[in-house]
Design an enzyme around this catalytic site. Structure first.
Site, PDB file in Angstrom:
ATOM      1  CD  GLU A  41      -3.006  -0.732  -0.065  1.00 28.36           C
ATOM      2  OE1 GLU A  41      -3.103   0.409  -0.528  1.00 28.36           O
ATOM      3  OE2 GLU A  41      -3.618  -1.710  -0.534  1.00 28.36           O
ATOM      4  CE1 TYR A 124      -6.829   3.304  -0.173  1.00 27.77           C
ATOM      5  CE2 TYR A 124      -4.500   3.104   0.398  1.00 27.77           C
ATOM      6  CZ  TYR A 124      -5.590   2.709  -0.356  1.00 27.77           C
ATOM      7  OH  TYR A 124      -5.446   1.706  -1.261  1.00 27.77           O
ATOM      8  CG  ASP A 142      -8.545   3.805  -4.701  1.00 26.24           C
ATOM      9  OD1 ASP A 142      -9.746   3.932  -5.041  1.00 26.24           O
ATOM     10  OD2 ASP A 142      -7.801   2.936  -5.195  1.00 26.24           O
TER      11      ASP A 142
END
Ligand code: SF4
Length: 345
Positions: A41, A124, A142
């Site tokens: 990520e 996130y 996202d």
């Protein structure tokens, strides 16, 4: 007040069914190891998947688990991040790995709210790790997901506004209740990436066609809406290639914090915008080329000069390096590009 959805308008089952058939196969999707998911990520923030995959493998090849990352020297971590940009990400990875080892005995916290307390892990990334590794019932938003949601909901609120994101977060959190959040989040991201694209979305083959407001109202080309941002600031710099009698290159280490913190660069100085052109003409040395580099908060306009002699005595943070020695130091992408364009060996 959050909208309530009739069961037929909840996209969860449609997305899960589509994802099972059409989902992208990516290396970090075959695992529920929070460390690997975290690294993937962070690598993929600001980096395209095709480019990020090789960096991901290289990084986890050298630092295969949280302990190996926590125990590594910062310089080595930066070297493995070289070329990816946004170096605060590498410094935060290192700091968070040390917290996980020292404060959590090497085990990741399992809820996204606890993950958010670690350095560099924002909402996130915390939700991504929480969902993909631990199955937390939370949506992961996202840019692709914002676009899908804006169209499915037929919502013209600017998606780059915080309050829109917060409202969408509450909605997507409803959508994942009671279903496989991992599959749903991967699925809606993929759908945004391959079907619900910014221009020419593939509505005819989209599993959400029947519940998509924008499709039904013919407004897909108008959504999502983005609020215009203020003009970006431009900063101006001169960079200097300086070699000693042996042909070794002068390099300098940046302070540990701030832009390019801890990385190495070639000597440079910032110039006032109004005197940039005039001073460029007056610079000593040979003008080689100019270019632009985009940072998060500003653009850097630069000019590179070849100087026969140094700018004065060596500073404590400077040294001359041969081409072989240079390999050991981590440079930001912009400086690597300058060295390449100047054909410095
Ligand atoms: S129907 Fe079209 S606009 Fe709506 S989600 Fe699918 S691809 Fe996007």
């Amino acid at each position: 007040m959050i909208a309530q959805f009739a069961p037929m308008n909840i996209p969860g089952p449609l997305i899960l069914e589509w994802y099972a058939r059409e989902g992208r196969k990516l290396p970090w999707r075959d695992t529920t190891d929070p460390y690997l998911i975290w690294i993937a990520e962070v690598v993929l923030q600001q980096t395209r998947i095709a480019q990020g995959i090789s960096y991901y493998y290289r990084f986890i090849g050298r630092f295969p688990d949280v302990r190996s990352l926590a125990e590594a020297e910062m310089d080595e971590v930066l070297k493995y991040w070289e070329g990816l940009g946004y170096y605060s990400r590498a410094r935060n990875l290192h700091a968070a790995a040390q917290s996980i080892v020292n404060e959590y005995g090497g085990e990741f916290p399992t809820h996204y709210k606890a993950l958010m307390k670690l350095k560099g892990i924002g909402p996130y990334t915390a939700r991504a790790i929480g969902s993909f590794a631990f199955g937390n019932a939370t949506g992961v938003i996202d840019g692709n997901v914002l676009r899908v949601m804006s169209r499915v909901l037929g919502d013209a609120s600017p998606v780059n506004q915080q309050r829109t994101r917060e409202r969408f977060q509450e909605i997507i959190d409803q959508w994942v209740q009671g279903i496989d959040s991992r599959g749903f989040n991967h699925g809606i991201m993929d759908l945004g990436s391959v079907l619900c694209t910014p221009t020419k979305p593939g509505c005819m083959i989209c599993p959400l066609e029947g519940i998509c407001e924008a499709r039904q109202q013919g407004t897909t080309h108008l959504l999502p809406v983005k609020e215009k941002k203020a003009a970006r600031r431009i900063r101006f710099f001169f960079f200097y290639l300086i070699r000693n009698a042996e042909g070794d290159l002068l390099i300098r280490q940046r302070p540990p914090k701030g832009v390019w913190g801890g990385l190495w660069e070639i000597p440079n100085r910032e110039v006032a915008p109004e005197s940039w052109e005039k001073r460029k003409q007056q610079q000593e040395g040979v003008f080689l080329f100019s270019g632009k580099h985009v940072f998060t908060h500003f653009d850097m306009q630069y000019a590179v000069f070849d100087l026969a002699e140094g700018l004065g005595p060596l500073r404590g943070d400077e040294l001359y390096v041969s081409p072989e020695q240079r390999e050991r130091y981590a440079f930001p992408r912009a400086v690597l590009n300058m060295l390449e364009e100047a054909q410095v060996r």
